[in-house]
Design a protein around this motif. Structure first.
Motif, short mmCIF file in Angstrom:
data_model
loop_
_atom_site.label_atom_id
_atom_site.label_comp_id
_atom_site.label_asym_id
_atom_site.label_seq_id
_atom_site.Cartn_x
_atom_site.Cartn_y
_atom_site.Cartn_z
N ARG A 639 -25.41 53.98 33.29
CA ARG A 639 -25.46 52.77 32.81
C ARG A 639 -24.02 52.43 32.34
N GLY A 640 -23.42 51.35 32.74
CA GLY A 640 -21.97 51.23 31.98
C GLY A 640 -22.20 49.83 31.23
N LYS A 641 -20.90 49.75 30.48
CA LYS A 641 -20.65 48.65 29.40
C LYS A 641 -20.56 47.34 30.23
N GLU A 642 -19.92 47.44 31.31
CA GLU A 642 -19.76 46.07 32.27
C GLU A 642 -20.87 45.35 32.59
N THR A 643 -21.18 44.17 32.02
CA THR A 643 -22.04 43.16 32.34
C THR A 643 -21.89 42.18 33.49
N TYR A 644 -22.99 41.64 34.17
CA TYR A 644 -22.74 40.93 35.23
C TYR A 644 -23.92 39.58 34.84
N TYR A 645 -23.50 38.69 35.62
CA TYR A 645 -24.44 37.54 35.84
C TYR A 645 -24.83 37.54 37.37
N GLN A 646 -26.08 37.46 37.52
CA GLN A 646 -26.87 37.05 38.88
C GLN A 646 -26.46 35.56 39.17
N ILE A 647 -26.03 35.05 40.24
CA ILE A 647 -25.87 33.55 40.42
C ILE A 647 -26.54 33.01 41.67
N GLN A 648 -27.05 31.96 41.91
CA GLN A 648 -27.25 31.81 43.25
C GLN A 648 -26.00 30.91 43.90
N PHE A 649 -25.51 31.91 44.87
CA PHE A 649 -24.22 31.53 45.33
C PHE A 649 -24.14 31.00 47.00
N GLY A 650 -25.21 31.36 47.59
CA GLY A 650 -25.51 30.71 48.85
C GLY A 650 -26.96 30.84 48.95
N HIS A 651 -27.49 31.11 50.30
CA HIS A 651 -29.00 31.43 50.29
C HIS A 651 -29.28 32.79 49.90
N ARG A 652 -28.23 33.64 49.80
CA ARG A 652 -28.48 35.01 48.91
C ARG A 652 -27.98 34.67 47.62
N VAL A 653 -28.48 35.73 46.75
CA VAL A 653 -27.89 35.65 45.33
C VAL A 653 -26.81 36.70 45.46
N ALA A 654 -25.98 36.53 44.34
CA ALA A 654 -24.65 37.53 44.21
C ALA A 654 -24.64 37.56 42.80
N PHE A 655 -23.50 38.39 42.46
CA PHE A 655 -23.16 38.82 41.08
C PHE A 655 -21.68 38.62 40.70
N VAL A 656 -21.43 38.14 39.61
CA VAL A 656 -19.99 38.14 38.94
C VAL A 656 -20.05 38.82 37.73
N ARG A 657 -18.79 39.42 37.42
CA ARG A 657 -18.60 40.04 36.07
C ARG A 657 -18.57 39.14 35.16
N ALA A 658 -19.02 39.29 33.80
CA ALA A 658 -19.05 38.37 32.69
C ALA A 658 -17.78 38.25 32.44
N ALA A 659 -17.13 39.16 32.42
CA ALA A 659 -15.59 38.91 31.85
C ALA A 659 -14.73 37.99 32.73
N ASP A 660 -15.13 37.69 33.84
CA ASP A 660 -14.48 36.74 34.71
C ASP A 660 -15.11 35.34 34.54
N VAL A 661 -15.87 34.98 33.71
CA VAL A 661 -16.57 33.85 33.93
C VAL A 661 -16.79 33.23 32.48
N THR A 662 -16.96 32.08 32.37
CA THR A 662 -17.60 31.12 31.09
C THR A 662 -18.88 30.79 31.67
N VAL A 663 -19.71 30.80 30.66
CA VAL A 663 -21.18 30.19 30.88
C VAL A 663 -21.46 29.09 30.03
N ARG A 664 -21.88 28.24 30.42
CA ARG A 664 -21.99 26.76 29.97
C ARG A 664 -23.37 26.15 30.19
N PRO A 665 -23.63 25.19 29.68
CA PRO A 665 -25.20 24.44 30.02
C PRO A 665 -24.73 23.57 31.23
N SER A 666 -25.52 23.52 32.08
CA SER A 666 -25.45 22.76 33.43
C SER A 666 -25.02 21.07 33.23
N GLY A 667 -25.57 20.78 32.38
CA GLY A 667 -25.15 19.24 31.89
C GLY A 667 -24.03 18.86 31.55
N ARG A 668 -23.05 19.99 31.26
CA ARG A 668 -21.83 19.35 30.60
C ARG A 668 -20.64 19.35 31.44
#
Length: 668
Positions: A639-668
């Motif tokens: 187990r590491g300290k690195e965290t990921y978000y699973q996203i709906q990227f295409g027909h399949r899911v994918a993962f991005v590093r939390a350190a690479d992205v900003t998370v925000r409400p979808s309506g903004r």
């Protein structure tokens, strides 16, 4: 459908597998119960069946002729076919028409098979997908088939109707089913009562079960339908209705008249009440030279959280699937579900790790369910009995392991990502576009509803399955159109026009060529229940962000194929023009202890760009199961300290590093 078995090496953990074909090798003797469809001629009327009045009237007329309560007839038919006739094509269980009258010899004689991709459990071998159409075997002689696979023959004797009529005419088929129920009631020395409660044993007998537990589970589901009622428009466009009988309590004591063995589950079987379940263990066995099969011992959820339940179809038959999962050199999954009656076999304890998803990260954190069926055979339908049994099992597993009932956690095998670029083309595509996710989630008690207004920023894909019938090809020969059929998937274009090219999946086609209408081609497909960030609207068309591009699908207000939703989305952090996406969420190198090789986290050939947004599924820490020895004492969870978000990227899911992205409400 699982892929290949694997052979371990100390360096990688999953290298140098023996290549074993993932198309389930067909055996005529082992698979007599299960088959692929045949398109038959249009139904015709006979003197012994009603002319006019439609299917609802056919149920009324058959009930009157054979003194069977109409609601019983409707309930049995609903559980078998949801009242669809499938244009005279047989189910995977060899049944025809609304009453699922079985004629296995005829159906098997016309059977064909189709494979749909290959993969290994690690998912990082460079292996191109393949398609195959094996020569169908000679069907067994009709006299060699068990009675439960020959109910159409008995219906023919009881009604005097020709076999072809019973296969092709829904009205004749209903008469045949009514005759079988009445004959069973008489054989059991029970009255032809107008009271539906008195028909419990005959209903249980209809499934042709070999044990009391299976017969009881089938009858209980029928009576559950009788209590709640049902109504729908069939595949022939006819409206059929079964009124509610909320106080109905069947005479279950009559079940003993069937004289069947008990069919006990045996120790250790993990199944909910109300389903028929048995243990058919997958072997945990040493194979020599440090190799072993066909799963890994573990201690989940103490060792690792279970995040996913993976829905597969077998691309093979019940008997064949059970033989394969008992082969220590093959792969494994946790459960198989039978089409004819929803019976379940458990193979691997849920605490252990099955080799089924073609992605080791997903394997380690999932439970795999194989459903008897063929994705390239739209009319070899997934039966209602199997849908309902599967939904009961998934609800049970979800409660036990705290798995949310949504499409971010309940994945099809076709939604599991390739682990590296070279594995993308070999990933499997089951259960395919003909699996009815909307119906499945209603049975799960988690219907896919609109959760926001037009400004929610997300859409949930949700076409009307029965009315939504996009064209597909390659169900038989390459380029050959598939039979028209309901579908839960929408097709994605590069512009808001039906004649615009389909979008491209560079993982499947590195040259950037557009996707096709092939039933196995997931490159331009969004499936029911999946949520995507909205990228625009134009007339009757909606755009979503998909594989790094804007993708358009037809979504007219009068017949929408998606509903508004809201949630969380990710976008690259400020200053980043794009960020990589991954097929697995492994820890950072510093997390690996001595003796456990660092597992590379290679980017997939896509990118999440600065002006794009993708719906978030779950947040997780990087994790890797090191399991290369027969003795589970040698297994380690990193187990590491690195965290990921699973996203709906295409027909399949994918993962991005939390350190690479900003998370925000979808309506903004």
């Amino acid at each position: 459908m699982p892929g290949f078995t694997r052979k371990r090496t100390a360096a990688s953990g999953y290298a140098g597998r023996r290549a074993r074909p993932s198309s389930r090798a067909f055996s005529a003797t082992a698979s007599i119960a299960l088959l692929l469809p045949l398109l038959a001629a249009a139904p015709t009327a006979t003197a012994d069946q009603p002319r006019g009045g439609g299917l609802q009237q056919a149920f009324t007329a058959a009930a009157e002729r054979f003194d069977v309560p109409r609601e019983v007839l409707l309930g049995v038919s609903y559980l078998q076919s949801r009242w669809d006739g499938h244009r005279g094509a047989p189910s995977v269980g060899g049944g025809y028409g609304p009453m699922h009258l079985t004629d296995a010899a005829t159906a098997l004689a016309s059977a064909t098979h189709h494979a749909h991709g290959t993969e290994d459990p690690r998912g990082d071998d460079a292996r191109a997908p393949w398609r195959a159409t094996p020569v169908p075997p000679e069907p067994p002689a009709a006299d060699d088939l068990p009675a439960r696979l020959r109910t159409l023959e008995r219906a023919q004797r009881l009604t005097g109707l020709p076999a072809q009529e019973l296969r092709e005419s829904p009205a004749a088929n209903v008469h045949g089913g009514a005759a079988l129920l009445a004959a069973a009631q008489k054989r059991l020395d029970l009255p032809l009562s107008p009271d539906p409660a008195r028909w419990y044993a005959a209903v249980a007998d209809y499934a042709g079960a070999a044990d009391t537990a299976t017969a009881k589970a089938f009858a209980n589901e029928v009576y559950a339908v009788l209590r709640t009622g049902a109504q729908r428009t069939t595949d022939a466009g006819e409206r059929v209705r079964l009124d509610r009988h909320p106080g109905l309590r069947p005479d279950v004591a009559t079940l003993r008249r069937l004289g069947l063995p008990a069919g006990e589950r045996g120790p250790g079987v993990e199944c909910p009440r109300g389903v028929s379940c048995e243990s058919v263990p997958a072997p945990y066995q040493e194979l020599g030279d440090g190799d072993y099969g066909n799963h890994d011992k573990a201690d989940r959820p103490a060792s690792q959280r279970i995040d996913y339940i993976i829905v597969h179809d077998t691309e093979g038959y019940w008997d064949t699937a059970l033989k394969l999962v008992q082969d220590p050199t093959y792969v494994s999954w946790h459960y198989t579900l039978r089409a004819s009656d929803g019976h379940i076999a458990q193979h691997v304890p849920t605490k252990d790790v099955g080799w089924h998803a073609g992605n080791w990260y997903v394997n380690a954190k999932s439970v795999g369910l194989e459903h008897e069926g063929f994705l390239t055979a739209p009319d070899a339908w997934y039966t209602e009995a199997m849908y309902r049994s599967s939904a009961r099992l998934v609800r049970y597993l979800a409660r036990r392991y705290d798995v949310p009932l949504d499409r971010q956690h309940i994945l099809g095998h076709d939604n599991v990502p390739g682990t590296v670029t070279s594995s993308i083309r070999g990933m499997h595509t089951d259960p395919g576009p003909y699996w009815d996710w909307a119906h499945y989630f209603r049975l799960l008690g988690a219907p896919l509803r609109q959760t926001a207004g037009p400004d929610g920023g997300l859409v949930t894909i949700r076409p009307d399955y029965d009315r939504h019938q996009p064209d597909y090809t390659d169900c038989g020969k390459p380029g050959q159109p598939c039979a028209p059929h309901g579908s839960g998937a929408v097709r994605l274009h590069t512009a808001p026009r039906a004649d615009a090219p389909l979008v491209s999946d560079v993982g499947l086609r590195p040259d950037g060529s557009p996707a096709t209408t092939g039933v196995n081609d997931t490159g331009a497909r969004a499936s029911t229940g999946q949520r995507y960030a909205v990228a625009g609207h134009e007339g009757d068309w909606t755009a979503i962000w998909y594989l790094g591009q804007r993708a358009w699908f037809h979504n007219p207000a009068q017949r929408p194929t998606a509903v508004h939703a809201a949630g969380w989305v990710v976008t690259p952090r400020p200053g980043r023009s794009e960020v990589p996406v991954y097929g697995r969420a492994y820890p950072e190198p510093a997390a690996y202890p001595q003796g456990v090789p660092v597992q590379a986290v290679s980017p997939l050939p896509y990118a999440l760009k600065a002006d794009q947004r993708y719906a978030v599924g779950l947040r997780t820490r990087g994790e890797y199961l090191w399991a290369t020895t027969f003795d589970p004492a040698g297994h380690k969870v990193v187990r590491g300290k690195e965290t990921y978000y699973q996203i709906q990227f295409g027909h399949r899911v994918a993962f991005v590093r939390a350190a690479d992205v900003t998370v925000r409400p979808s309506g903004r």
